[in-house]
Design a protein around this motif. Sequence first.
Motif, mmCIF file in Angstrom:
data_model
loop_
_atom_site.group_PDB
_atom_site.id
_atom_site.type_symbol
_atom_site.label_atom_id
_atom_site.label_comp_id
_atom_site.label_asym_id
_atom_site.label_seq_id
_atom_site.Cartn_x
_atom_site.Cartn_y
_atom_site.Cartn_z
ATOM 1 N N ASN A 48 -4.879 13.430 19.385
ATOM 2 C CA ASN A 48 -5.592 12.355 20.065
ATOM 3 C C ASN A 48 -7.015 12.180 19.551
ATOM 4 O OD1 ASN A 48 -3.495 11.620 21.866
ATOM 5 N ND2 ASN A 48 -3.938 13.429 23.111
ATOM 6 N N ARG A 49 -7.427 13.026 18.627
ATOM 7 C CA ARG A 49 -8.813 12.915 18.182
ATOM 8 C C ARG A 49 -8.978 11.765 17.204
ATOM 9 N NH1 ARG A 49 -10.084 17.468 13.726
ATOM 10 N NH2 ARG A 49 -8.144 17.434 12.590
ATOM 11 N N ASN A 50 -10.189 11.300 17.072
ATOM 12 C CA ASN A 50 -10.476 10.137 16.239
ATOM 13 C C ASN A 50 -10.659 10.578 14.793
ATOM 14 O OD1 ASN A 50 -10.936 7.304 16.083
ATOM 15 N ND2 ASN A 50 -13.093 7.749 15.722
ATOM 16 N N SER A 51 -9.668 10.340 13.965
ATOM 17 C CA SER A 51 -9.728 10.737 12.568
ATOM 18 C C SER A 51 -10.684 9.839 11.795
ATOM 19 C CB SER A 51 -8.336 10.662 11.942
ATOM 20 O OG SER A 51 -8.396 10.898 10.554
ATOM 21 N N LYS A 52 -11.281 10.389 10.755
ATOM 22 C CA LYS A 52 -12.146 9.604 9.868
ATOM 23 C C LYS A 52 -11.335 8.870 8.801
ATOM 24 C CE LYS A 52 -15.927 11.032 11.852
ATOM 25 N NZ LYS A 52 -16.682 10.090 12.729
ATOM 26 N N ILE A 53 -10.035 9.153 8.743
ATOM 27 C CA ILE A 53 -9.168 8.563 7.713
ATOM 28 C C ILE A 53 -8.096 7.710 8.385
ATOM 29 C CG2 ILE A 53 -7.556 9.057 5.835
ATOM 30 C CD1 ILE A 53 -8.968 11.798 5.565
ATOM 31 N N LEU A 54 -7.927 6.485 7.895
ATOM 32 C CA LEU A 54 -6.901 5.580 8.405
ATOM 33 C C LEU A 54 -5.920 5.255 7.286
ATOM 34 C CD1 LEU A 54 -5.860 3.608 10.676
ATOM 35 C CD2 LEU A 54 -7.297 1.858 9.571
ATOM 36 N N ILE A 55 -4.633 5.283 7.611
ATOM 37 C CA ILE A 55 -3.586 4.849 6.685
ATOM 38 C C ILE A 55 -2.877 3.660 7.313
ATOM 39 C CG2 ILE A 55 -1.507 5.468 5.396
ATOM 40 C CD1 ILE A 55 -2.223 8.425 5.857
ATOM 41 N N THR A 56 -2.900 2.512 6.645
ATOM 42 C CA THR A 56 -2.059 1.404 7.090
ATOM 43 C C THR A 56 -0.693 1.547 6.426
ATOM 44 O OG1 THR A 56 -2.517 -0.205 5.328
ATOM 45 C CG2 THR A 56 -4.142 -0.049 7.113
ATOM 46 N N GLY A 57 0.360 1.144 7.140
ATOM 47 C CA GLY A 57 1.698 1.348 6.592
ATOM 48 C C GLY A 57 2.060 2.815 6.518
ATOM 49 N N ALA A 58 1.566 3.583 7.466
ATOM 50 C CA ALA A 58 1.698 5.038 7.396
ATOM 51 C C ALA A 58 3.117 5.526 7.637
ATOM 52 C CB ALA A 58 0.749 5.693 8.403
ATOM 53 N N ASN A 59 3.959 4.713 8.244
ATOM 54 C CA ASN A 59 5.327 5.156 8.497
ATOM 55 C C ASN A 59 6.276 4.803 7.359
ATOM 56 O OD1 ASN A 59 4.849 2.455 9.312
ATOM 57 N ND2 ASN A 59 6.757 2.419 10.463
ATOM 58 N N GLY A 60 5.752 4.225 6.284
ATOM 59 C CA GLY A 60 6.562 3.946 5.100
ATOM 60 C C GLY A 60 6.716 5.177 4.230
ATOM 61 N N PHE A 61 7.437 5.010 3.149
ATOM 62 C CA PHE A 61 7.757 6.129 2.253
ATOM 63 C C PHE A 61 6.501 6.803 1.703
ATOM 64 C CE2 PHE A 61 9.125 7.087 -2.315
ATOM 65 C CZ PHE A 61 9.587 8.348 -2.012
ATOM 66 N N VAL A 62 5.627 6.040 1.084
ATOM 67 C CA VAL A 62 4.411 6.615 0.506
ATOM 68 C C VAL A 62 3.414 6.977 1.603
ATOM 69 C CG1 VAL A 62 2.524 6.261 -1.129
ATOM 70 C CG2 VAL A 62 4.767 5.283 -1.606
ATOM 71 N N GLY A 63 3.290 6.125 2.603
ATOM 72 C CA GLY A 63 2.345 6.394 3.681
ATOM 73 C C GLY A 63 2.629 7.707 4.383
#
Length: 330
Positions: A3-18
């Motif tokens: 639940n903590r606020n990460s400094k890193i965001l991934i869009t499309g994170a549930n895809g193969f590369v993400g």
Amino acid sequence: MSNRNSKILITGANGFVGAALARALAARGQPAACLVRPGADVSALEGLLYERVEGDVTDAASLARAVQGREVVYHLAGTRRGATREDFHRVNAEGTRLLCEALVALGTRPRLVLVGSLGAAGPSRPDQPRVEEDPLQPTEWYGESKAEAERIVFGYADRLPVTVLRPPRIVGPGDHENLPLFRLVARGLRLELGGGPRPLTLVDVEDVVDLLLVLAERDEALGQAFFVGHPEPLSLERIQELAAEALGRRTRALPVPPAVLLGLATVADGVSRLTGRRLALNRKFARQLLAPAWTCTSDKAHRLLGFRATRDPAETLRQTARWYRAHGWL
């Protein structure tokens, strides 16, 4: 899940590369925030420590919320299948523009790494791999949308630290894009298009992830685009041979003339428009298969960053075939 606020965001994170990137970051003790659409399948992230953020790259308000507090954004969200040019541009290009606007509005200049595609550059000649200095010459709608996404990102380079990675065909366990070929082989069939072999640069998903981590950290990468791929190309024929070997299957040729493949792909796109279903066959995939070559060189990444893709795609393909069978995908 964290639940903590990460400094890193991934869009499309549930895809193969993400998902592969999210795993690598978690292993480094840097659980990422993962932007996923409401109701999306997140099984690829199962067992990982990550922060779930619901939103969509076509929704400016959700992006404004998602980027709050981020220092690095890996932009992988996009669509690889669509029945119209607008299907691709709305997500791949305009979604990228909305993300850039959200990041600029923060005023903190977070770092943006866009995952583009060799498709933005267009096919190569069999004897001349693509290099980053080549003009972008996409030949189908997906490639057009990824080329436009690149132009958008670099248009923000005076306001954001940006980098673009252009992978070729990515392989590895869990990949959906190459699954139709493996399913043909599992049924004892081998697609034969004629006019080949057509060389293809491939890259293991873990090599892509390794370079993404480097691109987010090195100043030499700022304002630059990079290809990444194994130096030894394979062909569609060899990919199917490797799959057959791994699955212990003997195959017979399934000849498909180019005109027939394009005709079937056009029909499939029509079905997609009518039903909303994204089929494995489409004109993008057909045109990619029929191009004379899809090759690129990673010399720039080695020259500027000391990075080389070292994993052998042939072995990765064997592992992938066994993974598909073990997980009931074939």
